[in-house]
Design a protein around this motif. Sequence first.
Motif, PDB file in Angstrom:
ATOM      1  N   GLU A   1      -2.662   8.815   1.024  1.00 14.96           N
ATOM      2  CA  GLU A   1      -2.615   7.355   1.127  1.00 14.96           C
ATOM      3  C   GLU A   1      -1.344   6.884   1.826  1.00 14.96           C
ATOM      4  O   GLU A   1      -1.352   5.896   2.546  1.00 14.96           O
ATOM      5  N   GLN A   2      -0.247   7.607   1.611  1.00 12.22           N
ATOM      6  CA  GLN A   2       0.979   7.278   2.335  1.00 12.22           C
ATOM      7  C   GLN A   2       0.750   7.424   3.837  1.00 12.22           C
ATOM      8  O   GLN A   2       1.143   6.550   4.624  1.00 12.22           O
TER       9      GLN A   2
ATOM     10  N   THR B   1       2.832   1.685  -3.343  1.00  8.49           N
ATOM     11  CA  THR B   1       1.956   2.163  -4.410  1.00  8.49           C
ATOM     12  C   THR B   1       1.632   3.648  -4.228  1.00  8.49           C
ATOM     13  O   THR B   1       1.656   4.419  -5.199  1.00  8.49           O
ATOM     14  N   ALA B   2       1.350   4.046  -3.000  1.00  6.58           N
ATOM     15  CA  ALA B   2       1.048   5.453  -2.720  1.00  6.58           C
ATOM     16  C   ALA B   2       2.244   6.339  -3.046  1.00  6.58           C
ATOM     17  O   ALA B   2       2.085   7.425  -3.614  1.00  6.58           O
ATOM     18  N   ARG B   3       3.436   5.858  -2.728  1.00 12.53           N
ATOM     19  CA  ARG B   3       4.649   6.629  -3.037  1.00 12.53           C
ATOM     20  C   ARG B   3       4.854   6.741  -4.543  1.00 12.53           C
ATOM     21  O   ARG B   3       5.227   7.802  -5.044  1.00 12.53           O
ATOM     22  N   GLU B   4       4.640   5.640  -5.262  1.00 12.43           N
ATOM     23  CA  GLU B   4       4.797   5.657  -6.726  1.00 12.43           C
ATOM     24  C   GLU B   4       3.872   6.678  -7.372  1.00 12.43           C
ATOM     25  O   GLU B   4       4.224   7.295  -8.379  1.00 12.43           O
ATOM     26  N   HIS B   5       2.678   6.848  -6.794  1.00 12.83           N
ATOM     27  CA  HIS B   5       1.689   7.771  -7.349  1.00 12.83           C
ATOM     28  C   HIS B   5       1.760   9.162  -6.726  1.00 12.83           C
ATOM     29  O   HIS B   5       0.988  10.039  -7.088  1.00 12.83           O
ATOM     30  N   GLY B   6       2.658   9.340  -5.777  1.00  9.01           N
ATOM     31  CA  GLY B   6       2.793  10.636  -5.121  1.00  9.01           C
ATOM     32  C   GLY B   6       1.577  11.016  -4.283  1.00  9.01           C
ATOM     33  O   GLY B   6       1.308  12.197  -4.081  1.00  9.01           O
ATOM     34  N   ASP B   7       0.853  10.022  -3.797  1.00 11.76           N
ATOM     35  CA  ASP B   7      -0.371  10.253  -3.030  1.00 11.76           C
ATOM     36  C   ASP B   7      -0.031  10.331  -1.538  1.00 11.76           C
ATOM     37  O   ASP B   7       0.076   9.327  -0.852  1.00 11.76           O
TER      38      ASP B   7
ATOM     39  N   TRP C   1       0.834  -1.193   0.000  1.00  9.38           N
ATOM     40  CA  TRP C   1       0.000   0.000   0.000  1.00  9.38           C
ATOM     41  C   TRP C   1       0.877   1.255   0.000  1.00  9.38           C
ATOM     42  O   TRP C   1       0.673   2.179  -0.801  1.00  9.38           O
TER      43      TRP C   1
END
Length: 71
Positions: A34-35, A25-31, A22
């Motif tokens: 969610e991080q 994925t949040a880091r990859e999307h810059g979210d 989780w």
Amino acid sequence: MAAESAWLVSLYAEALGYTDRWLATAREHGDIEEQAAALRWRLRLHHEMRRTDAIIVERGLLEELIGRLPE
């Protein structure tokens, strides 16, 4: 949520695995939101597992993100 489901039945290591994915994925999307959510779950799990060192590290990461969250 898979992490919560695993936590509910005391599968803490499995729940941490879900939060790893989780968070990645949040880091990859810059979210950032969610991080932060993933890190909050990780803190809860580390607390349940009595992992003091991990709590300190994860709390520091979460504190860093708080300053970047949208208001």
